[in-house]
Design an enzyme around this catalytic site. Structure first.
Site, short mmCIF file in Angstrom:
data_model
loop_
_atom_site.label_atom_id
_atom_site.label_comp_id
_atom_site.label_asym_id
_atom_site.label_seq_id
_atom_site.Cartn_x
_atom_site.Cartn_y
_atom_site.Cartn_z
N ASP A 121 -49.58 66.90 16.95
CA ASP A 121 -48.92 65.67 17.41
C ASP A 121 -49.49 65.24 18.76
OD1 ASP A 121 -47.20 66.03 15.26
OD2 ASP A 121 -45.71 67.09 16.50
N1 URA Z 1 -45.53 71.49 14.57
C1 URA Z 1 -45.14 70.37 15.17
O1 URA Z 1 -43.97 70.02 15.19
N2 URA Z 1 -46.09 69.62 15.79
C2 URA Z 1 -47.38 69.97 15.83
O2 URA Z 1 -48.20 69.26 16.43
C3 URA Z 1 -47.76 71.16 15.19
C4 URA Z 1 -46.81 71.91 14.57
#
Ligand code: URA
Length: 277
Positions: A121
């Site tokens: 993310d």
């Molecule tokens: N889990 C999440 O919530 N976000 C990420 O970027 C990776 C794993």
């Protein structure tokens, strides 16, 4: 002392017109030890080329032939690069961003062109692999190929209760189904160490939300066997062949057999890989 058996001479036509690379030389280049020990691997019948047990004197095309040792794919094509990047917050983990934000690809050398393996993310930090090896990417990002990923997760409110930790470990109900069992510990109040092998969209954040906690910081600290505490945010380093091999070895063995790309390609149309990993 017994003299080691001599490698048979290649046939005359091959000496005149050799094609490809000697198999033992290629194996040695890919980290399987000295040429001599690679010859022993071959004579012991532990090496297959395109699914057929290899014999001493075989030549291979490194870009075309599928070489396996003990049923596992020999990694690292000579023309491939593999970067391990510590993605900072605010950097997009796609190759291009329609909003003009910085991407992970901007942080590594422009040539050869590489792409990220899976996604983190925008507000997640930590390790991500970039490569121009499409086959490795397909395997690592396919939902059923689950290489472990470990995250350090800061949550609020703190601490997380023992019963919530148990729920996280056993699996929580999300809108796309119950999560697989995970390893979860709380080294300090409000700080979780979470190891998962699924790759669903915003999975760790949604798992924590399902037990009533908001994630305020999320850092991926390990991908399979790969971790690197010295890599500063925004910094990258090349993976060497033994690290790439360790990554392939961390995948379930049926994933590393030569017919998997075909099955993976078919399955990908129906099971919609999320691209997260
Ligand atoms: N889990 C999440 O919530 N976000 C990420 O970027 C990776 C794993």
């Amino acid at each position: 002392m017994a003299t080691p058996p001599r490698e048979p001479e290649p046939p005359l036509w091959e000496q005149a017109n050799p094609t490809g690379e000697r198999l033992q030389k290629l194996l040695a280049q890919r980290g399987y030890g000295s040429r001599r020990s690679c010859e022993e691997l071959i004579t012991a019948g532990r090496v297959r080329v395109n699914g057929v047990v290899a014999t001493l004197g075989d030549r291979v095309d490194p870009l075309v032939d599928v070489v396996e040792v003990d049923g596992r794919l020999a990694p690292v094509r000579p023309d491939s690069v593999y970067y391990l990047l510590n993605k900072p917050v605010g950097v997009v983990s796609t190759a291009r961003d329609t909003h003009g934000r910085p991407t992970v690809v901007d942080l590594v050398p422009a040539e050869p062109r590489v792409h990220p393996v899976g996604r983190l993310d925008l507000d997640t930090e930590g390790l991500i692999i970039l490569t121009n090896d499409g086959e490795l990417t397909n395997r690592l990002t396919h939902p059923s190929f689950g290489v472990e990923k470990e995250y350090l997760v800061t949550v609020t409110p703190a601490p997380v209760s023992p019963s919530s930790l148990r729920r996280l470990r056993e699996g929580v109900e999300l809108d796309d189904g119950v999560t697989a069992p995970a390893r979860v510990s709380q080294p300090e109040p409000g700080m979780l160490r979470v190891t998962i092998h699924e790759g669903r969209n915003r999975q760790v954040r949604r798992m924590c939300a399902a037990v009533g906690h908001e994630v305020t910081r999320l850092v991926r600290v390990r991908i399979g066997p790969l971790s690197d505490r010295r890599l500063e945010p925004g910094a990258w380093r090349l993976l060497d062949s033994s690290e790439v091999r360790a990554l392939i070895d961390a995948m379930p063995s049926d994933v590393t057999s030569p017919d998997v790309p075909k099955r993976g390609a078919r399955a990908a149309r129906t099971s919609r890989p999320t691209g997260r990993n």
